[in-house]
Structures are given as C-alpha cells and as structure tokens.
Enzyme design. Structure first.
Site: not given
Ligand SMILES: NC(=O)c1ccc[n+]([C@@H]2O[C@H](COP(=O)([O-])OP(=O)(O)OC[C@H]3O[C@@H](n4cnc5c(N)ncnc54)[C@H](OP(=O)(O)O)[C@@H]3O)[C@@H](O)[C@H]2O)c1
Length: 263
Positions: A142, A155
């Site tokens: 991130s 985080y």
């Molecule tokens: N959105 C942002 O602003 C942002 C910014 C920087 C970094 N990120 C990072 O990007 C990554 C993806 O997030 P996103 O933004 O795409 O959010 P999202 O739409 O909420 O996706 C998160 C994904 O992680 C999976 N997940 C969460 N806990 C899990 C577990 N215990 N086991 C297996 N899968 C799990 C969820 O799948 P299930 O619910 O099906 O398990 C979901 O597919 C994360 O690492 C997040 O920290 C996001």
C-alpha cells in the site's frame, strides 16, 4: 514477463483489485487459481474469466489457515502443474485511534496482511523453485507501506512489514529466477472501505478514487517490465518522495488526519 497462457495464483480474487487482475489475465488466456473465502463471489469471477477463454480453478482459502493454503497449492499443482505468477493480494484494514482499535481487529490485520501473505508465498514458492523459467511474485502492499498516517497505525505497520519482507526475499530468490514486485496503491474504489466500516462520505473524494482496473493494469505492466516497486496512481509517487526526503512537510499534512472521523 509476458503473461499470455501463464498459470497465475491469485489471493483476494473475489473482489476489488484481485478480481480486476483476474479478469485482465483471463483476457490473455491465463490459467487462473482464484482464491478467497467467499465462494459465491469467486464463482461469479470464474464465470467472467471462463467467458473470456480462461481455464479457472476456484478454491476456498482463508490466508490465515495454513492447512487451507497447503490444500489450495496442492489443488493448483494437480490441475495446472507449476505456478508461474503469484498475485499475493488478500488483505484488509481497520482504522481508528489505537486506543479504540479492538484486539480482534489488530490481530486480524496482522494475521491476514503479514502472516497470511508470508505463508502463501512460502507454500507457492515450493511450486516455483523447481523450474528454471522466470517466475514472478507480486505483493499488494500500500502507499501505507511506504508512508505513515495517524489512525492507520496498525495497517501501516502490516504494510511496511510486507514491503520489507518482499524486499528481503528479492535477493534470496534471484537464484531461482523468481522476480518480486511490491504494489503500493493509494485510495482505490473497492469494498475495502465498507469492510473497514469506514463511512465513505467521510473520505471526501471517494467517487473519484482510482479504480481497481487501473491497479490491475499497473500490476500487469510491472510484471511485464519487471519493476520492483509500483505506486498507483502515479502522482502518489510525490507523496512518497515528500515523506522520504521532506518528512516535516508530510507530518504537517498528516496532522489533519489525526482527528479525522472515519466512522
Ligand atoms: N482499496 C484501497 O484503497 C487499498 C489501498 C492500498 C492497498 N490495498 C490493498 O489491496 C488489497 C486488496 O484489497 P481491495 O482494495 O481489493 O479490497 P476488497 O475489495 O475488500 O478485497 C479484499 C480481498 O481480500 C480477501 N481477503 C480478506 N481477508 C481474507 C482472508 N482472511 N483470507 C482470504 N482472503 C481474504 C477478500 O476475499 P474474501 O472476502 O472472499 O475472503 C477480498 O477478495 C489488500 O491487501 C488491501 O490492503 C487497498
């Protein structure tokens, strides 16, 4: 590496960035292992990917369960053979003053974002080190893994940890021809904020946040060019450089987030 026809193992494929990356890879006829906990959502992504001509294996895998990781990697090897690319992406965040964060929230962030990513990398590696062709592991860190922000303390700590972990294994894995990228998204329009119980109205410009498709494109490009670090959107590179070289400016701007109401 050109991704056409490659075997790609994706965590967090059920929504957001992981889902967008899966759909992009499906357009290149990649063989995809889609993992996450929500099987219905994974099956919806599977349908989209199959319609694009991709072969898909859906596996229910919680990254906090070592047994489920081992099972998923074994199923992937049985179906497709060796894994070419790991998109190690599953993660979540909870945001609040440290005194208000619940113990479960703190532990869930650490178990998912640090231990989960490390264990997935460990077991997928076993299916990568036996072949001489180029392989690639991408870690979703991130912008919070390069900078700091009040109320995002735990985080940030998890994302700095995974940035450091990825940087450390990069040299270790060179001899196996395994390349490493860390991706550092800024705010991206995904379910991340709903899952964190963040009121998106409190985020101001949520409507205009970067799309998960843009992150998927940037990851794709980084694998193609073997970039070790990618920051999305691009202008967030300035935030990173300011925090690194002019930390007093970055502290002044981050002060205004100290009392930001997120919930
Ligand atoms: N959105 C942002 O602003 C942002 C910014 C920087 C970094 N990120 C990072 O990007 C990554 C993806 O997030 P996103 O933004 O795409 O959010 P999202 O739409 O909420 O996706 C998160 C994904 O992680 C999976 N997940 C969460 N806990 C899990 C577990 N215990 N086991 C297996 N899968 C799990 C969820 O799948 P299930 O619910 O099906 O398990 C979901 O597919 C994360 O690492 C997040 O920290 C996001």
């Amino acid at each position: 590496m050109k991704l056409t026809n490659k075997v790609i193992f994706i965590t967090g494929a059920s929504s957001g960035i992981g889902k967008s990356f899966a759909i992009k890879a499906a357009q290149d006829k990649c063989k995809l292992i889609l993992t996450g906990r929500n099987i219905e959502k994974l099956q919806d992504v599977e349908k989209e990917c199959v319609a694009l001509g991709s072969e898909v294996l859906v596996v229910s895998m919680d990254v906090t369960s070592e047994d489920q990781i081992i099972n998923a990697v074994n199923l992937a090897k049985d179906k497709f053979g060796n894994i070419d690319v790991l998109f190690n992406n599953a993660g979540l965040g909870f945001v609040d003053q440290l005194v208000n964060l619940k113990t479960l929230e703190i532990k869930t962030m650490i178990d998912t974002n640090i231990t989960g990513m490390i264990m997935v990398a460990k077991y997928v590696l076993e299916s990568m080190i036996n072949t001489s062709n180029t392989k690639h592991i991408v870690f979703t860190s991130s912008i919070a893994g390069l900078t700091t922000l009040p109320q995002w303390s735990v985080y940030c700590a998890t994302k700095w940890a995974i940035t450091a972990f990825a940087d450390s294994i990069r040299t270790e894995l060179k001899k196996y021809n395994i390349l490493i990228t860390t991706v550092h998204p800024g705010p991206i329009k995904t379910d991340f904020f709903n899952r964190a119980n963040i009121n998106t109205n409190a985020l101001g410009d949520y409507k205009n946040f970067t799309s998960p498709e843009d992150v998927a494109n940037a990851v794709y490009n980084a694998i193609y060019k073997n970039n070790s670090k990618v920051i999305v959107p691009g202008y967030f590179k300035f935030l990173y450089l300011i925090s690194k070289y002019l930390p007093f400016i970055s502290k002044m701007t981050s002060n205004r987030f100290a009392n930001q109401k997120y919930h």
